[in-house]
Design a protein around this motif. Structure first.
Motif, PDB file in Angstrom:
ATOM      1  N   UNK A  53       0.816  -1.206   0.000  1.00 62.62           N
ATOM      2  CA  UNK A  53       0.000   0.000   0.000  1.00 62.62           C
ATOM      3  C   UNK A  53       0.856   1.264   0.000  1.00 62.62           C
ATOM      4  N   UNK A  54       2.092   1.183   0.488  1.00 59.78           N
ATOM      5  CA  UNK A  54       2.989   2.336   0.406  1.00 59.78           C
ATOM      6  C   UNK A  54       3.319   2.636  -1.044  1.00 59.78           C
ATOM      7  N   UNK A  55       3.455   1.586  -1.842  1.00 62.43           N
ATOM      8  CA  UNK A  55       3.818   1.754  -3.252  1.00 62.43           C
ATOM      9  C   UNK A  55       2.606   1.852  -4.168  1.00 62.43           C
ATOM     10  N   UNK A  56       1.419   2.056  -3.589  1.00 65.92           N
ATOM     11  CA  UNK A  56       0.211   2.086  -4.416  1.00 65.92           C
ATOM     12  C   UNK A  56       0.210   3.256  -5.385  1.00 65.92           C
ATOM     13  N   UNK A  57       0.850   4.372  -5.008  1.00 68.92           N
ATOM     14  CA  UNK A  57       0.849   5.556  -5.863  1.00 68.92           C
ATOM     15  C   UNK A  57       1.606   5.368  -7.159  1.00 68.92           C
ATOM     16  N   UNK A  58       2.485   4.346  -7.205  1.00 74.97           N
ATOM     17  CA  UNK A  58       3.271   4.125  -8.419  1.00 74.97           C
ATOM     18  C   UNK A  58       2.551   3.229  -9.409  1.00 74.97           C
ATOM     19  N   UNK A  59       1.534   2.523  -8.965  1.00 76.47           N
ATOM     20  CA  UNK A  59       0.846   1.585  -9.836  1.00 76.47           C
ATOM     21  C   UNK A  59      -0.287   2.242 -10.591  1.00 76.47           C
ATOM     22  N   UNK A  60      -0.886   1.483 -11.526  1.00 79.06           N
ATOM     23  CA  UNK A  60      -1.990   2.033 -12.320  1.00 79.06           C
ATOM     24  C   UNK A  60      -3.297   2.144 -11.549  1.00 79.06           C
ATOM     25  N   UNK A  61      -3.438   1.352 -10.482  1.00 79.81           N
ATOM     26  CA  UNK A  61      -4.682   1.356  -9.718  1.00 79.81           C
ATOM     27  C   UNK A  61      -4.533   2.340  -8.564  1.00 79.81           C
ATOM     28  N   UNK A  62      -5.391   3.338  -8.512  1.00 76.99           N
ATOM     29  CA  UNK A  62      -5.351   4.350  -7.467  1.00 76.99           C
ATOM     30  C   UNK A  62      -6.565   4.201  -6.554  1.00 76.99           C
ATOM     31  N   UNK A  63      -6.336   4.234  -5.262  1.00 78.45           N
ATOM     32  CA  UNK A  63      -7.421   4.183  -4.288  1.00 78.45           C
ATOM     33  C   UNK A  63      -7.226   5.311  -3.301  1.00 78.45           C
ATOM     34  N   UNK A  64      -8.316   5.695  -2.657  1.00 79.77           N
ATOM     35  CA  UNK A  64      -8.255   6.781  -1.694  1.00 79.77           C
ATOM     36  C   UNK A  64      -7.598   6.302  -0.403  1.00 79.77           C
ATOM     37  N   UNK A  65      -7.127   7.245   0.396  1.00 81.97           N
ATOM     38  CA  UNK A  65      -6.468   6.897   1.655  1.00 81.97           C
ATOM     39  C   UNK A  65      -7.435   6.230   2.621  1.00 81.97           C
ATOM     40  N   UNK A  66      -8.675   6.689   2.649  1.00 82.66           N
ATOM     41  CA  UNK A  66      -9.664   6.110   3.551  1.00 82.66           C
ATOM     42  C   UNK A  66      -9.951   4.653   3.199  1.00 82.66           C
ATOM     43  N   UNK A  67     -10.034   4.345   1.899  1.00 85.87           N
ATOM     44  CA  UNK A  67     -10.262   2.958   1.490  1.00 85.87           C
ATOM     45  C   UNK A  67      -9.005   2.119   1.726  1.00 85.87           C
ATOM     46  N   UNK A  68      -7.852   2.744   1.586  1.00 82.01           N
ATOM     47  CA  UNK A  68      -6.596   2.035   1.851  1.00 82.01           C
ATOM     48  C   UNK A  68      -6.532   1.550   3.295  1.00 82.01           C
ATOM     49  N   UNK A  69      -6.882   2.417   4.251  1.00 78.19           N
ATOM     50  CA  UNK A  69      -6.841   2.023   5.659  1.00 78.19           C
ATOM     51  C   UNK A  69      -7.810   0.876   5.945  1.00 78.19           C
ATOM     52  N   UNK A  70      -8.972   0.915   5.305  1.00 80.70           N
ATOM     53  CA  UNK A  70      -9.945  -0.155   5.509  1.00 80.70           C
ATOM     54  C   UNK A  70      -9.433  -1.483   4.966  1.00 80.70           C
TER      55      UNK A  70
END
Length: 300
Positions: A53-70
């Motif tokens: 999830x730390x490296x999520x910003x580099x991938x093609x799939x983007x999710x919000x921070x709130x959904x990431x924590x869940x």
């Protein structure tokens, strides 16, 4: 009698012999190794999930921070449950020597029988799945659920934990989540009604309010854009009401209302416009005819 003595001697030799203790020691060692491996796997998986999830910003799939924590908390919980369940099965099969096949088959039949009496549990799990799948709310959101308002602390497949602003932790079964008000998805709207006495001019009051509104976005980061005057909302007995609205960051609409009231009231008071007070107009009976005559002239 001799047979009983021989059996007792054999049992004593078995208990004090090295074979039993070697078997027990080996079994305990296997249990420790299995549990240790399970703990290591769970900890490593948590680190892997955090890194993903730390490296999520580099991938093609983007999710919000709130959904990431869940999703992070949910994945960690599911992985822990699966790993510990597998470890439990391995201890039963490899160490204690139970036949897992018949045991699982019996558990399946028993689970089917229990399922008919555990409809609420099934409903909670299904509701929890759709809450997460549809992203109805996430960890950190401010929500209103089943009469409870607060910040979502944790979402599981069976329950949701909501922390009230006064400090109470509310644990709600997901099955009771039939309607959700989520204050953290879109910008909030602050609605402020300002009472102005009839002795004051509407244009002067609106000018002062506009001057104050222009400075609010610089003073408060959660106010998005300059607050807007809608107009005269109501005509009351002793005052008229000017309504002001302002966009705020999600969940900050109440803070926006409090700050708008404070800033506007301070400036109105400095400009000589005070808070209206209830008043009573009294007429002398001797002046009744004069008063009625004045009203007739106004109507004509």
């Amino acid at each position: 009698m001799d047979t009983m003595n021989e059996q007792f001697i054999s049992l004593w030799d078995y208990i004090t012999g090295p074979e039993l203790w070697l078997t027990v020691g080996t079994g305990i060692l296997r249990i420790i190794i299995i549990l240790l491996l399970a703990v290591i796997i769970v900890r490593v998986s948590k680190k892997v999930v955090n890194r993903l999830f730390v490296n999520r910003g580099r991938g093609p799939i983007r999710i919000t921070e709130r959904r990431e924590n869940t999703l992070k908390k949910l994945i960690k919980s599911v992985v822990a449950y699966v790993v510990y369940f597998i470890a439990f099965i391995m201890i039963l099969d490899n160490v204690l020597g139970f036949e897992i096949g018949p045991l699982l088959a019996g558990a399946g039949v028993a689970g089917l029988a229990i399922g008919f009496g555990a409809q609420n549990l099934v409903r909670d799990i299904i509701s929890g799945f759709f809450i997460i799948f549809e992203d109805q709310f996430s960890v950190g959101d401010y929500v209103a659920i089943a009469g409870i308002e607060g910040t979502v602390e944790e979402i599981g497949l069976r329950t949701t934990q909501v922390l009230s602003w006064t400090g109470e932790m509310n644990v709600l079964p997901n099955g009771v989540v039939t309607q959700v008000t989520n204050y953290s998805v879109h910008n909030g709207l602050s609605i402020v009604d300002i009472n102005i006495p009839y002795e004051s001019n509407v244009a002067d009051a609106e000018r002062i309010i506009n001057e104050v509104a222009a400075t609010l976005p610089e003073k408060h980061d959660f106010i998005v854009g300059v607050p807007e005057i809608i107009g005269v909302q109501n005509l009351e007995v002793s005052h008229f009401v000017i309504r002001v609205i302002a966009d705020t960051l999600p969940g900050f609409q109440w803070a926006g209302e409090r700050n708008i009231r404070r800033e506007v009231q301070d400036q109105l008071y400095k400009e000589g416009i005070e808070i209206p007070a209830p008043r009573v107009v009294m007429y002398n009976r001797d002046d009744k005819e004069t008063f009625l005559e004045q009203n007739r002239e106004r109507e004509q």
